[in-house]
Design an enzyme around this catalytic site. Structure first.
Site, PDB file in Angstrom:
ATOM      1  N   TYR A 221       0.806  -1.228   0.000  1.00 39.36           N
ATOM      2  CA  TYR A 221       0.000   0.000   0.000  1.00 39.36           C
ATOM      3  C   TYR A 221       0.838   1.278   0.000  1.00 39.36           C
ATOM      4  CZ  TYR A 221      -3.834  -3.178   0.419  1.00 39.36           C
ATOM      5  OH  TYR A 221      -4.724  -4.188   0.144  1.00 39.36           O
ATOM      6  N   HIS A 379     -17.181  -9.205 -10.771  1.00 43.19           N
ATOM      7  CA  HIS A 379     -16.000  -9.007  -9.928  1.00 43.19           C
ATOM      8  C   HIS A 379     -14.772  -9.642 -10.587  1.00 43.19           C
ATOM      9  CE1 HIS A 379     -13.695  -8.601  -6.156  1.00 43.19           C
ATOM     10  NE2 HIS A 379     -13.141  -9.734  -6.560  1.00 43.19           N
ATOM     11  N   GLU A 380     -14.900 -10.896 -10.977  1.00 42.91           N
ATOM     12  CA  GLU A 380     -13.746 -11.599 -11.558  1.00 42.91           C
ATOM     13  C   GLU A 380     -13.369 -11.002 -12.915  1.00 42.91           C
ATOM     14  OE1 GLU A 380     -12.147 -13.307  -9.642  1.00 42.91           O
ATOM     15  OE2 GLU A 380     -13.604 -13.901  -8.128  1.00 42.91           O
ATOM     16  N   HIS A 383     -11.087  -8.113 -12.692  1.00 40.29           N
ATOM     17  CA  HIS A 383      -9.662  -8.458 -12.586  1.00 40.29           C
ATOM     18  C   HIS A 383      -9.084  -8.675 -13.985  1.00 40.29           C
ATOM     19  CE1 HIS A 383      -9.351  -8.791  -8.264  1.00 40.29           C
ATOM     20  NE2 HIS A 383     -10.267  -9.727  -8.175  1.00 40.29           N
ATOM     21  N   GLU A 407      -9.425  -5.097  -6.713  1.00 44.64           N
ATOM     22  CA  GLU A 407     -10.711  -5.622  -6.255  1.00 44.64           C
ATOM     23  C   GLU A 407     -11.887  -4.736  -6.633  1.00 44.64           C
ATOM     24  OE1 GLU A 407     -10.805  -8.531  -5.367  1.00 44.64           O
ATOM     25  OE2 GLU A 407      -8.648  -8.755  -5.066  1.00 44.64           O
ATOM     26  N   HIS A 511      -9.734 -17.298   2.318  1.00 45.33           N
ATOM     27  CA  HIS A 511      -8.521 -16.477   2.262  1.00 45.33           C
ATOM     28  C   HIS A 511      -7.551 -16.763   3.405  1.00 45.33           C
ATOM     29  CE1 HIS A 511     -11.452 -14.627  -0.285  1.00 45.33           C
ATOM     30  NE2 HIS A 511     -10.545 -13.866  -0.845  1.00 45.33           N
ATOM     31  N   ARG A 520      -7.532  -5.773   1.286  1.00 50.25           N
ATOM     32  CA  ARG A 520      -7.791  -5.274  -0.068  1.00 50.25           C
ATOM     33  C   ARG A 520      -9.283  -5.106  -0.338  1.00 50.25           C
ATOM     34  NH1 ARG A 520      -5.252 -10.279  -3.350  1.00 50.25           N
ATOM     35  NH2 ARG A 520      -3.487  -9.493  -2.179  1.00 50.25           N
TER      36      ARG A 520
HETATM   37  C1  BJ2 Z   1     -14.761 -14.535  -5.193  1.00 53.62           C
HETATM   38  C2  BJ2 Z   1     -13.524 -13.716  -4.926  1.00 53.62           C
HETATM   39  C3  BJ2 Z   1     -11.019 -13.860  -5.147  1.00 53.62           C
HETATM   40  C4  BJ2 Z   1     -11.024 -12.513  -5.876  1.00 53.62           C
HETATM   41  C5  BJ2 Z   1      -9.923 -14.801  -5.688  1.00 53.62           C
HETATM   42  C6  BJ2 Z   1      -9.498 -15.787  -4.634  1.00 53.62           C
HETATM   43  C7  BJ2 Z   1      -8.424 -15.055  -3.865  1.00 53.62           C
HETATM   44  C8  BJ2 Z   1      -7.835 -14.037  -4.833  1.00 53.62           C
HETATM   45  C9  BJ2 Z   1      -8.332 -13.819  -7.296  1.00 53.62           C
HETATM   46  C10 BJ2 Z   1      -7.042 -13.056  -7.583  1.00 53.62           C
HETATM   47  C11 BJ2 Z   1      -7.311 -11.731  -8.174  1.00 53.62           C
HETATM   48  C12 BJ2 Z   1      -6.057 -10.965  -8.500  1.00 53.62           C
HETATM   49  C13 BJ2 Z   1     -13.473 -13.334  -3.454  1.00 53.62           C
HETATM   50  C14 BJ2 Z   1     -14.964 -11.354  -3.738  1.00 53.62           C
HETATM   51  C15 BJ2 Z   1     -15.251 -10.202  -2.797  1.00 53.62           C
HETATM   52  C16 BJ2 Z   1     -14.978 -10.697  -1.398  1.00 53.62           C
HETATM   53  C17 BJ2 Z   1     -14.159 -11.943  -1.542  1.00 53.62           C
HETATM   54  C18 BJ2 Z   1     -14.783 -13.080  -0.736  1.00 53.62           C
HETATM   55  N1  BJ2 Z   1     -12.320 -14.485  -5.276  1.00 53.62           N
HETATM   56  N2  BJ2 Z   1      -8.678 -14.125  -6.006  1.00 53.62           N
HETATM   57  N3  BJ2 Z   1      -6.299 -13.786  -8.550  1.00 53.62           N
HETATM   58  N4  BJ2 Z   1     -14.162 -12.283  -2.973  1.00 53.62           N
HETATM   59  O1  BJ2 Z   1     -10.655 -11.520  -5.269  1.00 53.62           O
HETATM   60  O2  BJ2 Z   1     -11.436 -12.475  -7.027  1.00 53.62           O
HETATM   61  O3  BJ2 Z   1      -9.033 -14.112  -8.230  1.00 53.62           O
HETATM   62  O4  BJ2 Z   1      -5.786  -9.984  -7.814  1.00 53.62           O
HETATM   63  O5  BJ2 Z   1      -5.358 -11.342  -9.426  1.00 53.62           O
HETATM   64  O6  BJ2 Z   1     -12.839 -14.033  -2.703  1.00 53.62           O
HETATM   65  O7  BJ2 Z   1     -14.517 -13.179   0.460  1.00 53.62           O
HETATM   66  O8  BJ2 Z   1     -15.571 -13.842  -1.285  1.00 53.62           O
HETATM   67 ZN    ZN Z   2     -11.159 -10.092  -6.432  1.00 58.86          ZN
END
Ligand code: BJ2
Ligand code: ZN
EC number: 3.4.-.-
Length: 655
Positions: A221, A379-380, A383, A407, A511, A520
């Protein structure tokens, strides 16, 4: 990065961590021979790194989309190869006097790669860490629980069965069963692995001269006093959250009765329509402000029209292209996984992937046809849109301005998509009665609040807990009880049954076991409303002086002007410190909760009046649930207190 966000977080992300803001360059003479050599080194290093990163991502995808031991082994191997290369190159890197280089971009890239992150670990420990995270992911992703009504049917997965059950069952006992059993099958099983993961991660942090892993995480950050800044933002938004909490508690009490939901206590965590109570849109149907006005849930129309996952993805893509942003490339459509396969175990938790070669981008999602997942698709895809926009930056800069920006992109789109105005435009909501438009607007605002406002304290406390775990302020012997202290303090929640340190409830969240930082999402919750407001102004869809153009009704669909603004920010990637990226789109260099507060102002006023009218106490008194060291201790307490009312409540519940 994704899937093994763990590994990526650990390898790449950490290696590519950004750096402190550097002063603007002044015109200078030609670069020295040393600087020219440094630039050449950077080019060679990133070329080598890109190849290894691509191999690692392919191996991670292979594991995440087919969870076998063999695939985990291959993923580990690829991770080790990448770390070995980084370490070996680092020996050369430190020979360059890069801090005195003239070129700002070269300096910034050096500063990033000079930080080895997890690759500093001795190979044995590095592998061990990768294996621990892989095992935790495997446990989480393959966990199964038994059906409440048929205890011999034991094949319920988190996605889709338990997610659906939490959102749709109205039976408090069945909800409690799913809540408890999910934690038994996931978090409880990985407590030991998590402890080891914390220890090894901290070893790596120390090798990087940090006191613990939180320092490495927060470095992204580039902001001194970032934690204080976050606290300030939370305090600004907390009164809105508390109004929503009080209103929701009343509706849950009416639905489940006083024995289940007390008048002034925290809300039991199994009743909010979501396994982690992180967003609450699952309770919208029975708690919306105006039951007789139009609901703003697109799910019925999606199902009526036989929507498919593919159609949801195409709809999201059309929103981006309407802003003159990029379509998803052919490879994306060929290689993404957008439905849960029946023939193997995969990591169903949705994710977006950049394979680092400028061409291969994918999403993996076990998509369900409903409005919640339509949001996740946006959301995805946000990204992936970011990946596409910064794909021509040097590898080191192919990241979000900070992780919160990454995000926010898809969520900004979803704020427009979910307006009744837009849903009508795409046939996902009926015409509605014009005489009820202000009531429909409040229903819509409430729906959005269940998603965005309810999320705020959860988005904040996940890492409050982890920062303290990493620093040792929370000892392994108090992991679970301290988790519940935060859940109560910030979210006003309590567990549906008493807990012990033999449970490990944080480990029931993706996570945590995947080592993906969470702050984030809190940062994104603030940023996305700032960005939305700026784009709405640009699109002429919001006018603070025109009551007919409120922020919550803004739909930027089709606005090329808004798209260009956003593009200017996205294309920067991480090449400049984040305030510059924010300035490109909002004109401001500061994170600011006023975007979110402006958006929800009409709802806040309505909730205040409603809570007052019903004599609701805003806030909560301490929970009567207990959290102790062992189940044995709990049993003793229960038998001693079986006449005590608090324990009578406990004794009637599982386990
Ligand atoms: C459904 C969403 C994540 C995201 C996934 C899994 C962890 C990181 C990525 C990264 C993205 C990047 C998620 C959505 C809002 C709240 C949270 C939750 N999945 N990730 N590769 N969310 O952020 O998309 O795809 O930075 O490259 O976890 O708690 O559901
Ligand atoms: Zn995300």
């Amino acid at each position: 990065m994704e899937v093994s966000p763990a590994l990526v977080a650990m390898l790449v992300a950490m290696v590519l961590l950004p750096v402190a803001p550097t002063p603007a360059p002044t015109p200078t003479p030609a670069p020295s021979a040393e600087e020219m050599a440094g630039k050449q080194f950077l080019e060679d290093f990133t070329r080598g790194m890109a190849t290894l990163l691509n191999r690692y991502k392919l191996a991670s995808w292979a594991y995440a989309s087919n969870l076998t031991d063999h695939n985990m082994q291959l993923q580990l191997q690829a991770a080790v190869e990448m770390a070995t290369y980084q370490k070996q190159q680092w020996q050369q890197l430190v020979q360059f006097p890069w801090r005195s280089f003239q070129n700002r971009d070269t300096r910034r890239q050096f500063e990033v790669i000079a930080d080895l992150g997890m690759a500093t670990l001795p190979p044995e420990r590095f592998q061990q860490l990768g294996r621990l995270i892989g095992q935790m992911q495997g446990t989480y992703s393959t966990a199964k629980v038994c059906d409440y009504h048929n205890r011999t049917k034991c094949n319920l997965s988190l996605e889709p069965e338990l997610v659906q059950l939490l959102a749709h069952s109205g039976d408090a006992d069945e909800l409690r069963h799913a809540w408890v059993e999910w934690r038994r099958a996931s978090g409880e099983k990985v407590r030991g692995l998590f402890e080891q993961y914390v220890a090894i991660s901290n070893e790596a942090a120390a090798l990087n001269n940090y006191t613990d892993l939180s320092g490495l995480w927060l470095k992204a950050y580039e902001t001194p006093n970032f934690r204080e800044e976050l606290q300030r933002l939370w305090e600004q938004m907390q009164p809105l959250y508390q109004q929503l909490h009080a209103y929701v508690r009343r509706h849950l009490r009416m639905r489940y009765g006083d024995a289940e939901v007390t008048q002034q206590g925290p809300i039991p965590a199994h009743l909010l329509g979501n396994m982690w109570s992180q967003t609450w849109e699952g309770i919208y149907q029975f708690s919306k402000p105006f039951p007789n006005a139009q609901a703003t849930d697109a799910t019925p129309k999606m199902q009526e029209q036989n929507y498919t996952p593919l159609r949801m993805f195409r709809l999201a893509e059309e929103f981006f292209t309407s802003l003159n942003l990029s379509a998803m490339p052919r490879v994306f459509w060929e290689r993404s996984i957008i439905e849960k396969p029946a023939d193997r175990e995969i990591v169903c938790h949705a994710s977006a992937w950049d394979f680092g070669d400028g061409q291969d981008f994918r999403i993996k999602q076990c998509t369900r046809v409903d409005m919640k997942d339509l949001y996740v698709v946006h959301h995805e895809m946000g990204h992936v849109q970011y990946f596409l926009q910064y794909k021509d930056q040097p590898l080191i800069f192919r990241r979000g301005a900070n992780p919160g920006f990454h995000e926010a992109v898809g969520d900004v789109m979803a704020l427009s998509v979910s307006t009744p105005k837009h849903l009508r435009k795409v046939g996902l909501l009926g015409a509605g009665d014009a005489s009820q438009s202000s009531q429909t607007a409040l229903n819509h605002l409430y729906h959005t609040a269940l998603q965005k406002v309810a999320f705020l304290p959860f988005g904040y406390l996940m890492d409050l807990w982890r920062w303290d775990v990493f620093s040792g302020r929370i000892a392994p012997s108090e992991y679970n009880c301290r988790w519940w202290r935060l859940r109560e303090e910030y979210q006003g929640l309590e567990p549906p049954v008493d807990r012990t340190e033999e449970d490990f409830d944080p480990g029931a969240k993706y996570h945590i076991i995947s080592s993906v930082p969470y702050i984030r999402y809190f940062v994104s919750s603030v940023l996305q409303f700032q960005i939305h407001r700026a784009l709405c102004l640009e699109a002429g869809e919001f006018d603070p002086n025109d009551a007919n153009k409120p922020l919550h009704n803004c739909d930027i669909h089709g606005s090329v002007a808004a798209g260009e603004k956003l593009k200017a920010m996205l294309r920067l990637g991480n090449s400049r410190p984040w305030p510059e990226a924010l300035e490109a789109v909002t004109g401001s260099r500061h994170m600011d909760a006023s975007g979110l507060l402006d958006y929800f102002r009409p709802l806040k006023q309505w909730l205040e009046e409603e809570n007052q009218r019903n004599g609701e106490n805003v806030g909560w008194v301490p929970s009567t649930r207990v959290c102790v060291a062992t189940r044995e201790e709990l049993a003793i307490l229960r038998s001693r207190n079986s006449t005590d009312s608090a324990f009578t409540r406990t004794a009637s519940t599982e386990p």
